[in-house]
Design an enzyme around this catalytic site. Structure first.
Site, PDB file in Angstrom:
ATOM      1  N   ALA A 121      12.745 -40.168 -22.577  1.00  0.00           N
ATOM      2  CA  ALA A 121      13.600 -40.892 -23.516  1.00  0.00           C
ATOM      3  C   ALA A 121      14.714 -39.944 -23.928  1.00  0.00           C
ATOM      4  O   ALA A 121      14.565 -38.716 -23.833  1.00  0.00           O
ATOM      5  CB  ALA A 121      12.785 -41.306 -24.727  1.00  0.00           C
TER       6      ALA A 121
ATOM      7  N   GLY B   2       9.093 -40.631 -20.967  1.00  0.00           N
ATOM      8  CA  GLY B   2       9.401 -42.031 -20.638  1.00  0.00           C
ATOM      9  C   GLY B   2       9.715 -42.228 -19.156  1.00  0.00           C
ATOM     10  O   GLY B   2       9.529 -43.319 -18.621  1.00  0.00           O
TER      11      GLY B   2
ATOM     12  N   GLU C 123       6.449 -42.458 -17.521  1.00  0.00           N
ATOM     13  CA  GLU C 123       5.902 -43.771 -17.908  1.00  0.00           C
ATOM     14  C   GLU C 123       6.553 -44.900 -17.113  1.00  0.00           C
ATOM     15  O   GLU C 123       5.893 -45.856 -16.716  1.00  0.00           O
ATOM     16  CB  GLU C 123       6.107 -43.989 -19.409  1.00  0.00           C
ATOM     17  CG  GLU C 123       5.272 -43.028 -20.251  1.00  0.00           C
ATOM     18  CD  GLU C 123       5.479 -43.236 -21.737  1.00  0.00           C
ATOM     19  OE1 GLU C 123       6.590 -42.978 -22.216  1.00  0.00           O
ATOM     20  OE2 GLU C 123       4.539 -43.677 -22.410  1.00  0.00           O
TER      21      GLU C 123
ATOM     22  N   GLU D 193       5.689 -35.169 -24.505  1.00  0.00           N
ATOM     23  CA  GLU D 193       5.974 -35.682 -25.858  1.00  0.00           C
ATOM     24  C   GLU D 193       5.355 -34.828 -26.955  1.00  0.00           C
ATOM     25  O   GLU D 193       5.948 -34.647 -28.022  1.00  0.00           O
ATOM     26  CB  GLU D 193       5.473 -37.130 -25.997  1.00  0.00           C
ATOM     27  CG  GLU D 193       6.348 -38.173 -25.317  1.00  0.00           C
ATOM     28  CD  GLU D 193       6.042 -38.376 -23.843  1.00  0.00           C
ATOM     29  OE1 GLU D 193       5.295 -37.551 -23.277  1.00  0.00           O
ATOM     30  OE2 GLU D 193       6.540 -39.347 -23.268  1.00  0.00           O
TER      31      GLU D 193
HETATM   32  N1  DAK Z   1      17.167 -36.451 -23.637  1.00  0.00           N
HETATM   33  C1  DAK Z   1      18.448 -36.084 -23.858  1.00  0.00           C
HETATM   34  N2  DAK Z   1      19.064 -35.121 -23.165  1.00  0.00           N
HETATM   35  C2  DAK Z   1      18.364 -34.484 -22.203  1.00  0.00           C
HETATM   36  C3  DAK Z   1      17.027 -34.800 -21.920  1.00  0.00           C
HETATM   37  C4  DAK Z   1      16.414 -35.835 -22.692  1.00  0.00           C
HETATM   38  N3  DAK Z   1      15.159 -36.222 -22.469  1.00  0.00           N
HETATM   39  N4  DAK Z   1      16.593 -33.993 -20.934  1.00  0.00           N
HETATM   40  C5  DAK Z   1      17.635 -33.200 -20.601  1.00  0.00           C
HETATM   41  N5  DAK Z   1      18.691 -33.506 -21.371  1.00  0.00           N
HETATM   42  C6  DAK Z   1      20.011 -32.883 -21.330  1.00  0.00           C
HETATM   43  C7  DAK Z   1      19.944 -31.476 -21.886  1.00  0.00           C
HETATM   44  O1  DAK Z   1      20.035 -31.502 -23.310  1.00  0.00           O
HETATM   45  C8  DAK Z   1      21.154 -30.851 -21.235  1.00  0.00           C
HETATM   46  O2  DAK Z   1      22.303 -31.286 -21.938  1.00  0.00           O
HETATM   47  P1  DAK Z   1      23.443 -30.227 -22.377  1.00  0.00           P
HETATM   48  O3  DAK Z   1      22.726 -29.162 -23.156  1.00  0.00           O
HETATM   49  O4  DAK Z   1      23.987 -29.736 -21.049  1.00  0.00           O
HETATM   50  O5  DAK Z   1      24.411 -31.057 -23.164  1.00  0.00           O
HETATM   51  C9  DAK Z   1      21.195 -31.507 -19.861  1.00  0.00           C
HETATM   52  O6  DAK Z   1      20.415 -32.695 -19.973  1.00  0.00           O
HETATM   53  C10 DAK Z   1      20.589 -30.654 -18.759  1.00  0.00           C
HETATM   54  O7  DAK Z   1      19.301 -30.250 -19.186  1.00  0.00           O
HETATM   55  P2  DAK Z   1      18.842 -28.726 -19.238  1.00  0.00           P
HETATM   56  O8  DAK Z   1      20.001 -27.819 -19.424  1.00  0.00           O
HETATM   57  O9  DAK Z   1      17.731 -28.644 -20.231  1.00  0.00           O
HETATM   58  O10 DAK Z   1      18.280 -28.528 -17.750  1.00  0.00           O
HETATM   59  P3  DAK Z   1      17.164 -27.522 -17.280  1.00  0.00           P
HETATM   60  O11 DAK Z   1      17.184 -27.549 -15.783  1.00  0.00           O
HETATM   61  O12 DAK Z   1      17.292 -26.201 -17.953  1.00  0.00           O
HETATM   62  O13 DAK Z   1      15.788 -28.163 -17.773  1.00  0.00           O
HETATM   63  C11 DAK Z   1      14.218 -29.958 -18.155  1.00  0.00           C
HETATM   64  C12 DAK Z   1      15.353 -29.379 -17.269  1.00  0.00           C
HETATM   65  C13 DAK Z   1      13.924 -31.370 -17.634  1.00  0.00           C
HETATM   66  C14 DAK Z   1      12.981 -29.082 -18.010  1.00  0.00           C
HETATM   67  C15 DAK Z   1      14.701 -29.968 -19.613  1.00  0.00           C
HETATM   68  O14 DAK Z   1      15.981 -30.628 -19.660  1.00  0.00           O
HETATM   69  C16 DAK Z   1      13.767 -30.691 -20.527  1.00  0.00           C
HETATM   70  O15 DAK Z   1      12.751 -30.143 -20.931  1.00  0.00           O
HETATM   71  N6  DAK Z   1      14.134 -31.930 -20.898  1.00  0.00           N
HETATM   72  C17 DAK Z   1      13.416 -32.710 -21.869  1.00  0.00           C
HETATM   73  C18 DAK Z   1      12.169 -33.232 -21.274  1.00  0.00           C
HETATM   74  C19 DAK Z   1      11.393 -33.999 -22.282  1.00  0.00           C
HETATM   75  O16 DAK Z   1      10.848 -33.477 -23.254  1.00  0.00           O
HETATM   76  N7  DAK Z   1      11.307 -35.282 -22.044  1.00  0.00           N
HETATM   77  C20 DAK Z   1      10.427 -36.101 -22.753  1.00  0.00           C
HETATM   78  C21 DAK Z   1      11.123 -36.662 -23.889  1.00  0.00           C
HETATM   79  S1  DAK Z   1      10.000 -37.532 -24.931  1.00  0.00           S
HETATM   80  C22 DAK Z   1       9.287 -44.403 -27.390  1.00  0.00           C
HETATM   81  C23 DAK Z   1       8.323 -44.260 -26.476  1.00  0.00           C
HETATM   82  C24 DAK Z   1       8.367 -43.247 -25.619  1.00  0.00           C
HETATM   83  C25 DAK Z   1       9.338 -42.325 -25.692  1.00  0.00           C
HETATM   84  C26 DAK Z   1      10.315 -42.479 -26.616  1.00  0.00           C
HETATM   85  C27 DAK Z   1      10.303 -43.516 -27.475  1.00  0.00           C
HETATM   86  N8  DAK Z   1       9.160 -45.454 -28.307  1.00  0.00           N
HETATM   87  C28 DAK Z   1       7.897 -46.034 -28.380  1.00  0.00           C
HETATM   88  C29 DAK Z   1      10.154 -45.744 -29.277  1.00  0.00           C
HETATM   89  C30 DAK Z   1       9.334 -41.231 -24.795  1.00  0.00           C
HETATM   90  C31 DAK Z   1       9.570 -40.029 -25.239  1.00  0.00           C
HETATM   91  C32 DAK Z   1       9.944 -39.026 -24.290  1.00  0.00           C
HETATM   92  O17 DAK Z   1      10.227 -39.283 -23.165  1.00  0.00           O
END
Ligand code: DAK
Length: 257
Positions: A63, A108, A111, A131
């Site tokens: 997400a 997400g 998922e 998450e």
């Molecule tokens: N959201 C927003 N921006 C993101 C992002 C994300 N999930 N993932 C990456 N980006 C952005 C980074 O902020 C960065 O932007 P800038 O800093 O350049 O502006 C750009 O994409 C490139 O990312 P990185 O510089 O971090 O790239 P790396 O190769 O160093 O790292 C990475 C890649 C995938 C390991 C890292 O980006 C990372 O850890 N990303 C986040 C992964 C994460 O935690 N995803 C899970 C999010 S929680 C819901 C239900 C479910 C959900 C939400 C709501 N409801 C019921 C309402 C789900 C929640 C999730 O998915």
């Protein structure tokens, strides 16, 4: 469509296209996805759906974390319900839906892949439910579908550690069906498997999907419990800390508050 590339006929290929955010799912992307999936279900000329991510780095990196920080508890619950509904539309689609996972499939994104009927991955794909690193839990059915696919013990380990696993391990545990060496081979294989399925009787395919899904129906309380817990967690200090830490690129300091 602002965030999706869509090509129809006879297979609809949907490419999530927000490479600047590693194809993260913001609300606008989710709502576009809903529109396209609905259209695919209704159009007789669309026989199957392939979902993939733009570029070589990510399928969907979760997400959109920056957007998540702005949610109230009520908005979080509503978003959870909307997301669950869209992913269930995918899961219950009577036409085959295959995920071609070409890079990060996190949160997400994992998922979304799990809501598809079949998952294929390229060697560089990485799966995970990180998450908990943000102080929340997977809220789009991930706690339920991961356990269905890989068993309860492995699902609990992945969802509690937030660990990422590679494509080969994902295959070993049953999260993906096949792994290819390159992204080009991934797209070749996904089209090959889709073509094989589309040679069979469409009513029979729809029957298989419905029968298998009925065995895993929303009969239990798991999905509801997941949504409620997700909404509550978005009100905690831990969630504020987890998301701030991500944005500030530092390790979170959780206090259980
Ligand atoms: N959201 C927003 N921006 C993101 C992002 C994300 N999930 N993932 C990456 N980006 C952005 C980074 O902020 C960065 O932007 P800038 O800093 O350049 O502006 C750009 O994409 C490139 O990312 P990185 O510089 O971090 O790239 P790396 O190769 O160093 O790292 C990475 C890649 C995938 C390991 C890292 O980006 C990372 O850890 N990303 C986040 C992964 C994460 O935690 N995803 C899970 C999010 S929680 C819901 C239900 C479910 C959900 C939400 C709501 N409801 C019921 C309402 C789900 C929640 C999730 O998915």
């Amino acid at each position: 469509m602002k965030n999706l590339l869509v090509s129809f006929e006879p297979v609809c290929t949907i490419t999530i296209n927000r490479p600047q955010a590693l194809n993260a799912l913001n609300q606008e992307t989710l709502s576009e996805l809903k529109t396209v999936i609905k259209e695919c279900g209704e159009r007789a000329d669309v026989k199957g759906i392939i979902i993939t991510g733009a570029g070589e780095k990510a399928f969907v990196a979760g997400a959109d974390i920056k957007e998540l920080t702005l949610l109230s508890k009520e908005e979080a619950f509503t978003l959870a319900q909307q997301g669950l509904q869209i992913f269930k539309m995918i899961e219950d689609c009577p036409k085959p839906v295959i995920a071609a996972v070409n890079g990060f499939a996190l949160g997400g994104g994992c998922e979304l892949a799990m809501a598809c009927h079949i998952r294929l991955a390229s060697e560089n794909a990485k799966f995970g439910l990180p998450e908990v690193s943000l102080g929340i839990l997977p809220g789009y059915g991930g706690t339920q579908r991961l356990a269905q696919l890989v068993g309860r013990g492995k699902a609990l380990e992945l969802a509690m550690t937030g660990d990422m696993i590679g494509a080969q391990e994902a295959k070993e545990i049953g999260l993906v069906n096949h792994v290819t060496s390159t992204q080009a081979e991934l797209l070749e294989l996904v089209n090959k498997i889709m073509a094989k399925i589309l040679k069979k009787g469409p009513l029979a395919i729809a029957g298989v999907i419905k029968s298998v899904n009925t065995g895993y129906a929303f009969a239990n309380e798991g999905y509801k419990t997941e949504s409620e817990n997700f909404a509550t967690l978005t009100t905690t200090k831990d969630f504020a800390e987890g998301t701030s830490a991500f944005i500030e690129k530092r390790t979170p300091n959780f206090k259980g508050e």
